[in-house]
Design an enzyme around this catalytic site. Structure first.
Site, PDB file in Angstrom:
ATOM      1  N   PRO A  12       0.848  -1.198   0.000  1.00 35.51           N
ATOM      2  CA  PRO A  12       0.000   0.000   0.000  1.00 35.51           C
ATOM      3  C   PRO A  12       0.880   1.243   0.000  1.00 35.51           C
ATOM      4  CG  PRO A  12       0.082  -0.979   2.190  1.00 35.51           C
ATOM      5  CD  PRO A  12       0.800  -1.918   1.277  1.00 35.51           C
ATOM      6  N   GLN A  65      -6.548  -1.440   3.151  1.00 30.43           N
ATOM      7  CA  GLN A  65      -5.765  -1.058   4.322  1.00 30.43           C
ATOM      8  C   GLN A  65      -6.431   0.125   5.014  1.00 30.43           C
ATOM      9  OE1 GLN A  65      -1.875   1.082   4.620  1.00 30.43           O
ATOM     10  NE2 GLN A  65      -1.136  -0.882   5.409  1.00 30.43           N
ATOM     11  N   CYS A  95       2.876   3.519   9.128  1.00 33.66           N
ATOM     12  CA  CYS A  95       3.072   4.787   8.429  1.00 33.66           C
ATOM     13  C   CYS A  95       3.594   5.855   9.390  1.00 33.66           C
ATOM     14  CB  CYS A  95       1.761   5.257   7.808  1.00 33.66           C
ATOM     15  SG  CYS A  95       1.922   6.796   6.885  1.00 33.66           S
ATOM     16  N   HIS A 166       7.542  -4.240   7.763  1.00 32.16           N
ATOM     17  CA  HIS A 166       8.536  -3.415   7.063  1.00 32.16           C
ATOM     18  C   HIS A 166       9.780  -3.451   7.940  1.00 32.16           C
ATOM     19  CE1 HIS A 166       9.422   0.539   4.721  1.00 32.16           C
ATOM     20  NE2 HIS A 166      10.542  -0.072   5.052  1.00 32.16           N
ATOM     21  N   GLY A 228       7.360  -2.552  -2.826  1.00 34.93           N
ATOM     22  CA  GLY A 228       6.774  -1.222  -2.757  1.00 34.93           C
ATOM     23  C   GLY A 228       7.192  -0.365  -3.929  1.00 34.93           C
TER      24      GLY A 228
END
Length: 326
Positions: A12, A65, A95, A166, A228
């Site tokens: 995303p 998401q 994020c 991540h 990504g």
């Protein structure tokens, strides 16, 4: 849609993985799991739902998401997403942007694993589709060993069916979102240790993976890999996902066929009142590395924004590309 071994996903990406981007990516891989941009729970509940959540049926398997930290709101947003037909709902705990921090969600939730667990439990109780989480290995001065373990235990105890990690810390102070994708060092070993501790849980990895081919070694010890920026900057690499990772043919036989399909799609979008640039902005990197790629990018970027621009522009731009090399 259950989590399975050898899952490949396109990450995303805010402002990028919208419905047009996902449709484009789907023309090159039938088996990659595609994610929406992060949609804030309040927006899903109160905003223009069709614009935020609508998607084409060919995008399946597709994951919604969500961002938020209120269990009740996330449960309602997840229920709305399930109603739209999403195959899975994912909670963003990674994020690092300022606007996300100001809403007390995203990566800062790494500091509150119990709250994340409560959010997952609420979402899990609201929908029948799988609920997963995407996180970092830690934030700021956290020790990634106990921090990631605590987060993973909280979400799996709450019923999550998968965790995408991540493999970098997020620095909430002092680094921009772009810097947070590049400066904190990658630590694949930390994710591999988590998988070793939780061998029967789905653990996928994200961060710094440069190509589909380079993702293969990671799948030997982990359950999924997520590409990504590499997938966005060099989308043609997605043509290798199905043959390389799944032993199946790609849904398009060539990049020229991809362009033809996208011209049809863009034509429908323009006929419905949309702008050609909504579609073509995701396609600028399609011919990277091939003769004529610069002309392709220039024509699309300069002329797709003009009034009256239509899908024929795609074929005009492609005329300068050496298709034998593509």
């Amino acid at each position: 849609m259950t989590q399975t071994a050898s899952t490949f996903a396109v990450a995303p990406m805010i402002d990028w993985t919208d419905r047009h981007c996902r449709y484009f990516h789907r023309q090159m891989t039938a088996r990659a799991r595609l994610f929406t941009e992060m949609v804030v729970a309040d927006a899903a509940i109160h905003g223009p739902r069709e614009r935020l959540l609508g998607f084409d049926a060919t995008e399946h398997p597709v994951v919604l998401q969500l961002g938020g930290s209120d269990p009740a709101k996330l449960a309602e947003a997840a229920r709305i997403g399930e109603g739209f037909g999403y195959d899975e709902v994912n909670l963003n705990v990674g994020c690092p942007s300022d606007r996300v921090q100001s809403g007390a969600f995203g990566a800062c939730l790494m500091l509150q694993p119990a709250l994340v667990g409560a959010c997952v439990a609420a979402m899990r109780g609201a929908v029948a589709v799988p609920v997963t989480v995407k996180c970092r290995i830690g934030v700021d001065d956290q020790d990634p060993e106990p921090a990631l373990d605590a987060l993973a235990d909280a979400v799996f105890d709450a019923g999550a069916e998968g965790l995408w990690v991540h493999a970098r810390k997020a620095w909430l102070q002092g680094l921009s979102p772009k810097e947070n994708r590049e400066i904190p060092p990658l630590d694949y070993g930390r994710v591999e240790r988590l998988k070793a501790r939780l061998p029967h849980r789905f653990i996928g990895i994200n961060g710094g993976i440069a190509s589909v081919a380079s993702s293969r070694p990671l799948l030997e010890g982990l359950d999924g890999v997520m590409l990504g920026r590499a997938a966005y900057q060099n989308p043609a690499d997605l043509m290798t996902v199905d043959p390389l990772l799944f032993g199946k043919a790609a849904p398009s036989s060539s990049l020229a066929e991809v362009v033809g399909k996208m011209a049809d799609y863009a034509g429908s979008h323009v006929a419905a009142g949309g702008k050609l640039s909504h579609v073509t902005r995701h396609m600028l990197g399609l011919f990277n590395g091939h003769p004529g790629a610069r002309q392709w990018r220039q024509i699309l970027s300069e002329r797709s924004v003009r009034a009256g621009a239509g899908p024929d522009l795609l074929f005009e731009a492609m005329a300068g590309v050496e298709l034998s090399a593509a």
